[in-house]
Design a protein around this motif. Structure first.
Motif, PDB file in Angstrom:
ATOM      1  N   PRO A  35       0.832  -1.210   0.000  1.00 28.73           N
ATOM      2  CA  PRO A  35       0.000   0.000   0.000  1.00 28.73           C
ATOM      3  C   PRO A  35       0.866   1.259   0.000  1.00 28.73           C
ATOM      4  CG  PRO A  35      -0.761  -1.555   1.659  1.00 28.73           C
ATOM      5  CD  PRO A  35       0.555  -2.072   1.145  1.00 28.73           C
ATOM      6  N   GLN A  36       0.393   2.289  -0.680  1.00 30.46           N
ATOM      7  CA  GLN A  36       1.125   3.551  -0.729  1.00 30.46           C
ATOM      8  C   GLN A  36       1.393   4.094   0.669  1.00 30.46           C
ATOM      9  OE1 GLN A  36      -0.383   6.502  -3.484  1.00 30.46           O
ATOM     10  NE2 GLN A  36      -0.861   4.931  -4.990  1.00 30.46           N
ATOM     11  N   ARG A  37       0.425   3.979   1.558  1.00 32.55           N
ATOM     12  CA  ARG A  37       0.582   4.493   2.925  1.00 32.55           C
ATOM     13  C   ARG A  37       1.719   3.761   3.637  1.00 32.55           C
ATOM     14  NH1 ARG A  37       1.276   8.128   5.940  1.00 32.55           N
ATOM     15  NH2 ARG A  37      -0.267   9.228   4.753  1.00 32.55           N
ATOM     16  N   ALA A  38       1.808   2.450   3.445  1.00 27.53           N
ATOM     17  CA  ALA A  38       2.873   1.671   4.093  1.00 27.53           C
ATOM     18  C   ALA A  38       4.243   2.094   3.555  1.00 27.53           C
ATOM     19  CB  ALA A  38       2.652   0.179   3.871  1.00 27.53           C
ATOM     20  N   LEU A  39       4.347   2.258   2.235  1.00 31.04           N
ATOM     21  CA  LEU A  39       5.614   2.704   1.655  1.00 31.04           C
ATOM     22  C   LEU A  39       5.959   4.096   2.165  1.00 31.04           C
ATOM     23  CD1 LEU A  39       8.044   2.399  -0.199  1.00 31.04           C
ATOM     24  CD2 LEU A  39       6.592   3.184  -2.101  1.00 31.04           C
ATOM     25  N   ALA A  40       4.968   4.946   2.248  1.00 27.57           N
ATOM     26  CA  ALA A  40       5.191   6.306   2.757  1.00 27.57           C
ATOM     27  C   ALA A  40       5.716   6.265   4.192  1.00 27.57           C
ATOM     28  CB  ALA A  40       3.896   7.110   2.685  1.00 27.57           C
ATOM     29  N   ASP A  41       5.083   5.467   5.028  1.00 27.32           N
ATOM     30  CA  ASP A  41       5.512   5.355   6.425  1.00 27.32           C
ATOM     31  C   ASP A  41       6.940   4.828   6.528  1.00 27.32           C
ATOM     32  OD1 ASP A  41       3.043   6.293   7.255  1.00 27.32           O
ATOM     33  OD2 ASP A  41       2.272   4.298   7.796  1.00 27.32           O
ATOM     34  N   MET A  42       7.275   3.823   5.723  1.00 29.72           N
ATOM     35  CA  MET A  42       8.621   3.248   5.759  1.00 29.72           C
ATOM     36  C   MET A  42       9.664   4.213   5.208  1.00 29.72           C
ATOM     37  SD  MET A  42       8.154  -0.767   4.772  1.00 29.72           S
ATOM     38  CE  MET A  42       7.192  -0.540   3.317  1.00 29.72           C
ATOM     39  N   SER A  43       9.228   5.127   4.342  1.00 27.16           N
ATOM     40  CA  SER A  43      10.152   6.045   3.684  1.00 27.16           C
ATOM     41  C   SER A  43      10.220   7.416   4.344  1.00 27.16           C
ATOM     42  CB  SER A  43       9.731   6.230   2.218  1.00 27.16           C
ATOM     43  OG  SER A  43       9.669   4.998   1.563  1.00 27.16           O
ATOM     44  N   GLY A  44       9.341   7.664   5.316  1.00 25.39           N
ATOM     45  CA  GLY A  44       9.353   8.948   6.005  1.00 25.39           C
ATOM     46  C   GLY A  44       8.768  10.092   5.189  1.00 25.39           C
ATOM     47  N   VAL A  45       7.830   9.772   4.291  1.00 26.33           N
ATOM     48  CA  VAL A  45       7.152  10.795   3.493  1.00 26.33           C
ATOM     49  C   VAL A  45       5.647  10.606   3.650  1.00 26.33           C
ATOM     50  CG1 VAL A  45       9.032  11.007   1.814  1.00 26.33           C
ATOM     51  CG2 VAL A  45       7.197   9.370   1.383  1.00 26.33           C
ATOM     52  N   THR A  46       4.874  11.476   3.028  1.00 27.88           N
ATOM     53  CA  THR A  46       3.425  11.355   3.110  1.00 27.88           C
ATOM     54  C   THR A  46       2.906  10.400   2.037  1.00 27.88           C
ATOM     55  OG1 THR A  46       2.990  13.171   1.579  1.00 27.88           O
ATOM     56  CG2 THR A  46       3.249  13.749   3.929  1.00 27.88           C
ATOM     57  N   GLY A  47       1.708   9.914   2.263  1.00 25.07           N
ATOM     58  CA  GLY A  47       1.062   9.080   1.251  1.00 25.07           C
ATOM     59  C   GLY A  47       0.846   9.849  -0.036  1.00 25.07           C
ATOM     60  N   GLY A  48       0.555  11.134   0.100  1.00 22.37           N
ATOM     61  CA  GLY A  48       0.368  11.984  -1.067  1.00 22.37           C
ATOM     62  C   GLY A  48       1.627  12.088  -1.911  1.00 22.37           C
ATOM     63  N   PHE A  49       2.782  12.113  -1.250  1.00 18.49           N
ATOM     64  CA  PHE A  49       4.051  12.188  -1.976  1.00 18.49           C
ATOM     65  C   PHE A  49       4.237  10.940  -2.835  1.00 18.49           C
ATOM     66  CE2 PHE A  49       8.570  11.498  -2.517  1.00 18.49           C
ATOM     67  CZ  PHE A  49       9.006  12.750  -2.933  1.00 18.49           C
ATOM     68  N   ILE A  50       3.979   9.773  -2.248  1.00 18.66           N
ATOM     69  CA  ILE A  50       4.100   8.521  -3.006  1.00 18.66           C
ATOM     70  C   ILE A  50       3.087   8.509  -4.143  1.00 18.66           C
ATOM     71  CG2 ILE A  50       3.893   5.989  -2.904  1.00 18.66           C
ATOM     72  CD1 ILE A  50       6.424   7.120  -1.506  1.00 18.66           C
ATOM     73  N   ASN A  51       1.879   8.972  -3.869  1.00 13.11           N
ATOM     74  CA  ASN A  51       0.849   9.042  -4.907  1.00 13.11           C
ATOM     75  C   ASN A  51       1.293   9.937  -6.058  1.00 13.11           C
ATOM     76  OD1 ASN A  51      -1.710  10.621  -6.022  1.00 13.11           O
ATOM     77  ND2 ASN A  51      -2.308   8.536  -5.448  1.00 13.11           N
ATOM     78  N   HIS A  52       1.923  11.037  -5.752  1.00 13.23           N
ATOM     79  CA  HIS A  52       2.390  11.944  -6.803  1.00 13.23           C
ATOM     80  C   HIS A  52       3.490  11.292  -7.637  1.00 13.23           C
ATOM     81  CE1 HIS A  52       0.673  16.063  -5.578  1.00 13.23           C
ATOM     82  NE2 HIS A  52      -0.088  15.104  -5.087  1.00 13.23           N
ATOM     83  N   LEU A  53       4.346  10.497  -7.021  1.00 12.56           N
ATOM     84  CA  LEU A  53       5.372   9.778  -7.785  1.00 12.56           C
ATOM     85  C   LEU A  53       4.737   8.728  -8.694  1.00 12.56           C
ATOM     86  CD1 LEU A  53       8.241   9.153  -5.191  1.00 12.56           C
ATOM     87  CD2 LEU A  53       8.321  10.652  -7.185  1.00 12.56           C
ATOM     88  N   THR A  54       3.787   7.969  -8.178  1.00 14.17           N
ATOM     89  CA  THR A  54       3.178   6.903  -8.977  1.00 14.17           C
ATOM     90  C   THR A  54       2.296   7.453 -10.093  1.00 14.17           C
ATOM     91  OG1 THR A  54       1.308   6.634  -7.462  1.00 14.17           O
ATOM     92  CG2 THR A  54       3.230   5.207  -7.115  1.00 14.17           C
TER      93      THR A  54
END
Length: 97
Positions: A35-54
């Motif tokens: 999940p994007q939220r899990a990757l965000a948490d592991m990476s120290g960024v927001t879920g929105g940041f991961i969403n913007h990359l994807t």
């Protein structure tokens, strides 16, 4: 660093397209996707940041962030990211007189 392989990132992360397809077909999302939220948490960024990359709305990030994202996904940094001049420039040193 510039994201060079958005398709690989999308293949490893649950995106809206996956959710829509699962609802339509009734098949579960592959358990290999994170999940994007899990990757965000592991990476120290927001879920929105991961969403913007994807989604392609964002194409680069700081080198430390790129390292954390690739580390969380357990793939080599250079598979997902290329150096980007705006983030990898070293400080300019004035020439000696």
């Amino acid at each position: 660093m510039r994201l060079k392989n958005r398709d690989l990132l999308r293949a490893m992360v649950i995106v809206q397209e996956d959710v829509d397809k699962a609802r339509k077909t009734g098949r579960p999302i592959p358990s290999s996707k994170i999940p994007q939220r899990a990757l965000a948490d592991m990476s120290g960024v927001t879920g929105g940041f991961i969403n913007h990359l994807t989604s392609g709305r964002r194409k680069s990030c700081e080198p430390k962030t790129a390292e954390r994202i690739s580390g969380a996904l357990q793939i080599p940094l250079d598979v997902l990211f290329d150096p980007d001049e705006t983030h990898s420039r070293s400080k300019k040193v004035s020439p000696k007189k």
